[in-house]
Design an enzyme around this catalytic site. Structure first.
Site, PDB file in Angstrom:
ATOM      1  N   HIS A  71       3.565  -3.293  -4.300  1.00  0.00           N
ATOM      2  CA  HIS A  71       2.587  -2.487  -5.024  1.00  0.00           C
ATOM      3  C   HIS A  71       3.301  -1.413  -5.848  1.00  0.00           C
ATOM      4  O   HIS A  71       4.336  -0.886  -5.435  1.00  0.00           O
ATOM      5  CB  HIS A  71       1.618  -1.820  -4.045  1.00  0.00           C
ATOM      6  CG  HIS A  71       0.623  -2.778  -3.474  1.00  0.00           C
ATOM      7  ND1 HIS A  71       0.432  -4.029  -3.984  1.00  0.00           N
ATOM      8  CD2 HIS A  71      -0.233  -2.667  -2.436  1.00  0.00           C
ATOM      9  CE1 HIS A  71      -0.501  -4.648  -3.286  1.00  0.00           C
ATOM     10  NE2 HIS A  71      -0.919  -3.841  -2.339  1.00  0.00           N
ATOM     11  N   LYS A  84     -11.062   5.122  -1.865  1.00  0.00           N
ATOM     12  CA  LYS A  84     -11.542   5.265  -3.247  1.00  0.00           C
ATOM     13  C   LYS A  84     -13.063   5.107  -3.309  1.00  0.00           C
ATOM     14  O   LYS A  84     -13.740   5.739  -4.099  1.00  0.00           O
ATOM     15  CB  LYS A  84     -10.860   4.224  -4.131  1.00  0.00           C
ATOM     16  CG  LYS A  84     -11.267   4.266  -5.600  1.00  0.00           C
ATOM     17  CD  LYS A  84     -10.377   3.350  -6.417  1.00  0.00           C
ATOM     18  CE  LYS A  84     -10.854   3.309  -7.877  1.00  0.00           C
ATOM     19  NZ  LYS A  84     -11.845   2.267  -8.102  1.00  0.00           N
TER      20      LYS A  84
END
Length: 958
Positions: free
Chosen positions: A172, A607
């Site tokens: 990532h 999130k």
């Protein structure tokens, strides 16, 4: 010794250790002198003036001094700003290395004081140290505790046999440093370690200082930012740098630590299985990364196999040096001699080797082993996986090594297979096989649906699969999974995306044929329904990966659901129960011996719902999943998709393990190691070993405690029943926090999104070439919005202006609302903080992120946004309310007072980090103020450098 004048970190009277202070000041003074040499005295004066102004602004609580620093920066041209960014970024690279050396020094000092576990001969040998205790969180400490609690050596060995710990490296985009910079930092770390040696001679120290000075100079003159975004193959090579380096060596040390602990505490040793394995997503994680193709995954497997076999050949060279035993001095076992005769019928050695080792059977045996491995290397084909199929497997290599160990034991070399190079090789082969790290493949559930729809349409079975209801989809999938015939004869005739997806499954099938251990799990992102897991099973069947047995399809690869959003986490146990009771999936589960891996996403849940809701939803989901798996007698392994930052589930892994609900403490655990966390935890061997031993300690003791006493599962310390008053309080806390968080972010658009894009450098983060994967799920040309933006850049962007919203925001509103509505809840919250590891961990992580936040600096960013849409005051208000509530709950006088060393480190870094922030603010304002493309390009490059610098200062990105 030369003396350099320059940057220094003023640490006197701060509680920072003298060795760390000495190293930081040495590095800072070197950097200051090098700055003068490379860019001149005038720029160095800017470096010093800005640092002093920001330091005074903090100490004197005088914002006007910070404004003076900002005005001084505004008068600089872009070239000078870039040079300043280089100097300050380099300074933080150096400070970070010094801090890692300090961690190593402290750990080694504690190990020296820890007592007799370091002595290999055990009790009664006369080698014991006196008065020491095992080092906290070490394997020795875990074994000592188990012995004290009455465990026998066989019971301890059985516990180790239950462990299944699998750290998983991912690519990532959170590692902002170039590999070149990482290697230079490693070189500097080695030199600092040499300087720390008490037995270094004056000449050695002088040479080391000269070399260190040169390396700092080279680092300052090195580009911080990659010229281009890395390719997936480069990311694979980066992962191999760690796997074949510190991780490779750490495995042996961990196995040896277990043996030493057993020998010391029980005067006995037991055979320890490979309880520690590594997995990788690098080169195989397709979700949102179009650059991970079937060819890349094929190449990754071939490269891992090739590099691993080559490493074994190097290890065998060392083992052959050890095993010089002659038949004229000691005999070898009949089994070993017979195996050598069998080898001679299958493998041709040179006459020279046969003659040279005619009296040395162990060396002769290793020559045959080496010849077999070299033959495997000759078969490596990066374009044709199945061409690498061979009769000699990693299990065969281990059997040969075991045969050597048994022969040695039979002829007086007791425990020879459990020490030295032979022990090392056996541990490595058990852990890494020929595959190094099993490759997981991950893909979004929507891609599977599209591929299945194309197959069914091509076969004339169903023309509009995507338009069917879930019940109708299951009916079609169930019928096809029980039908042995393929849907299509040539997948290449499918549209582009479905054809690519089928090629991926063909690669998985080929890899599994050559080496089943090289294939990890198949992970389905955004799993919402039963069909989301049955669809990839149908694709596996179509590719020939598995068979229809007794009317039911069984895939040899684990199908893993990934639950990511708040709603998905809340429904995870119900969805798994539906899967367990579905006739087709129940057959798949039976074929996997009742084993089920389940992955949980920490990033997207945060999130989606904010800090407290994400953590509480995850904790409840984990507990509920453990219960439903127990009910259906399913062997569960949880896979935690934790990121580096607190907002993405980051923090100390060992503490997170201990805070898990006891119902899932079964010895099995996976967790992601992402981005800059990989280099932080694994770049230096000593830190890698410490990290891994903490994982083993936490998992071993948690597993033992959960099994030892069923009442343990009901203790408030470790579990909160979903219908308890405490759970109700946590529900309210999470709901209030999410309410505040969602008010801050709005509906993902509107003025909230506009302010976010103005106050954070998200526009420039999207251009930072730090990974092959795009930062957004939006298609090329589409505008990025909240929904399409990935969680990693979301976290990264909030860290840069020092808001760090994902790591704490909503805490103030939630806690103050609860305490206002029910004042008596304060006693409960105080009790939870003292007694419940989960609650304490979450609250401490929040206050750590609040300590790292710097709202006076964030205000500088907000000053350049539209005041009509600003949310700065809202964030400040929540911070202040959170501070008041946390101090009441924790009985502290200041936030983060319970971690004084880390708090001091943050405070000492702040003046230098403030300068980087002010430089970035100025660059952002200039970028917005010009329409000149060439000027924007120049400023854009400088902004990328500022992102890198603040990431180094904060020691985190996404």
């Amino acid at each position: 010794m030369p003396r350099w004048d320059g940057l220094e970190l003023e640490t006197e009277g701060t509680g920072i250790s003298e060795p760390l202070s000495r190293q930081v000041n040495l590095l800072g003074s070197m950097l200051g002198q090098i700055t003068r040499d490379q860019v001149g005295d005038e720029l160095f004066e800017h470096v010093e003036a800005l640092r002093v102004l920001c330091k005074r602004a903090e100490h004197e609580n005088d914002p006007s001094l910070r404004e003076e620093a900002a005005d001084r920066i505004a008068d600089l041209d872009e070239d000078d700003i870039v040079r300043l960014l280089h100097v300050y970024t380099t300074f933080f690279h150096l400070v970070n290395q010094a801090e890692q050396q300090e961690i190593i020094r402290i750990n080694r000092e504690r190990a020296r004081r820890s007592g007799p576990a370091d002595w290999p001969l055990g009790p009664g040998s006369g080698n014991e140290q006196s008065g020491g205790q095992p080092r906290a969180e070490s394997i020795d400490a875990a074994v000592a505790q188990l012995k004290e609690e009455g465990y026998s050596v066989d019971e301890v060995a059985e516990l180790f046999g239950q462990l299944d710990i699998q750290p998983t490296l991912t690519a990532h985009p959170t590692e902002a440093r170039r590999r070149t910079v990482l290697r230079k930092q490693k070189r500097i770390a080695d030199l600092l370690a040499t300087l720390d040696r008490t037995d270094a001679t004056p000449a050695e120290r002088a040479d080391t200082l000269d070399d260190l000075h040169a390396q700092v100079a080279f680092l300052l003159a090195t580009d911080e930012i990659r010229a281009d975004r890395p390719t997936v193959r480069e990311e694979v090579e980066q992962g191999h740098y760690f796997l074949h380096g510190p991780i490779w060596d750490t495995i042996f040390h961990i196995h040896r630590d277990v043996q030493h602990a057993l020998r010391h505490h029980y005067d006995d040793t037991a055979e320890v299985p490979a309880f520690l394995q590594y997995r990788s997503w690098i080169g195989s994680d397709r979700d949102g990364n179009p650059n991970v193709t079937a060819d890349v995954t094929r190449w990754t497997f071939a490269t891992q196999r090739k590099d691993t076999i080559e490493h074994y050949l190097d290890e065998l060279d060392q083992l052959r040096d050890d095993l010089s035993l002659s038949r004229r001095q000691v005999t070898a076992s009949e089994a070993l001699l017979n195996s050598i005769e069998a080898d001679a019928q299958e493998v041709v050695l040179s006459d020279e080797s046969l003659h040279q080792y005619r009296h040395e059977p162990y060396r002769l045996k290793l020559c045959y082993v080496e010849a077999r491995l070299e033959a495997l290397l000759d078969q490596i084909d990066e374009t044709d996986v199945e061409a690498m199929a061979a009769d000699y497997t990693a299990d065969d290599l281990l059997a040969d090594l075991d045969l050597i160990a048994e022969s040695l034991n039979l002829h007086g070399f007791n425990d020879a297979g459990r020490s030295g190079q032979l022990h090392r090789m056996r541990a490595l082969v058990k852990t890494f096989g020929f595959h190094l790290a099993a490759l997981d493949v991950r893909q979004h559930s929507g891609v599977h649906e599209e591929t299945v729809a194309a197959l069914l349409r091509k076969a004339g079975v169903e023309g509009d699969y995507a338009g069917l209801s879930e019940e109708e989809k299951l009916e079609v999938l169930e019928a096809e999974l029980q039908n042995p015939r393929p849907l299509v004869s040539d997948p290449d005739d499918l549209p582009k995306m479905p054809a690519e997806m089928m090629e991926v499954f063909d690669v998985i099938r080929a890899i599994h044929t050559v080496d089943p251990d090289a294939v990890g799990s198949y992970i389905v992102s955004m799993t919402h329904t039963v069909s989301d897991l049955l669809e990839p099973m149908l694709l596996a069947k179509e590719a020939g990966l598995g068979n229809v047995v007794d009317g039911a399809f069984q895939c040899p690869v684990d199908m893993v659901p990934l639950f990511e959003t708040i709603d998905d986490l809340d429904a995870a146990d119900d969805r798994m129960e539906t899967l367990f009771t579905h006739p087709v999936y129940a057959q798949q589960l039976e074929g996997r011996d009742g084993f089920q891996e389940i992955m949980l996403g920490y990033s997207d849940s945060n999130k989606d719902g904010g800090y407290w809701m994400a953590n509480w939803a995850l904790h409840k989901a984990i507990n509920d999943l453990g219960i439903v798996c127990d009910e259906y007698d399913v062997d569960l392994r949880l896979f935690h998709g934790r990121g580096g930052t607190v907002g993405r589930g980051g923090g100390r892994s060992s503490q997170a393990i201990r805070a898990l609900p006891p119902v899932v403490h079964n010895g099995r655990i996976r967790m992601t190691e992402q981005g800059e966390i990989i280099s932080f935890r694994y770049a230096l061997p000593d830190i890698a070993r410490r990290h891994v031993e903490q994982l083993v300690n936490a998992t071993l003791l948690s597993t033992a405690q959960a099994q030892e006493d069923e009442s343990y599962k009901e203790m408030l310390d470790d579990k909160v029943s979903t219908d308890s008053d405490v759970a109700g309080l946590m529900d309210r806390l999470a709901e209030h926090s999410m309410e505040a968080y969602r008010d801050l972010i709005g509906d993902g658009g509107g003025t909230e999104w506009q302010w976010y894009t103005q106050v954070t450098p998200i526009e420039h983060i999207s251009r930072l070439p730090i990974a092959s994967r795009p930062v957004s799920r939006a298609s090329a040309g589409e505008e990025v919005d909240f929904g399409s933006l990935r969680a990693i850049p979301w976290n990264f962007s909030w860290t840069q202006p020092r808001y760090i919203v994902p790591g704490w925001y909503g805490t103030g509103y939630a806690l103050s609302k609860i305490l206002d509505e029910t004042p008596e809840a304060l006693d409960t919250l105080r009790s939870l903080y003292r007694r419940w590891p989960f609650f304490r961990g979450i609250l401490d992580s929040a206050q750590r992120e609040m300590a790292r936040a710097r709202l006076s600096i964030a205000e500088q960013y907000d000053a350049h946004t539209d005041p009509a849409i600003s949310n700065h005051a809202t964030i400040v208000e929540d911070y202040e309310r959170a501070e008041v509530a946390i101090l009441k709950i924790t009985d502290q006088d200041e936030i983060f007072e319970n971690s004084p060393v880390l708090k001091k480190s943050i405070q000492l870094r702040n003046p230098y980090t403030d300068v980087l922030n002010l430089l970035q603010v100025e660059l952002m304002e200039r970028y917005r103020s010009t329409d000149d493309p060439s000027q924007q390009e120049t400023l854009g490059e400088a902004l990328l450098l500022s992102l890198n610098g603040i990431a180094a200062a904060m020691q985190s990105t996404g």
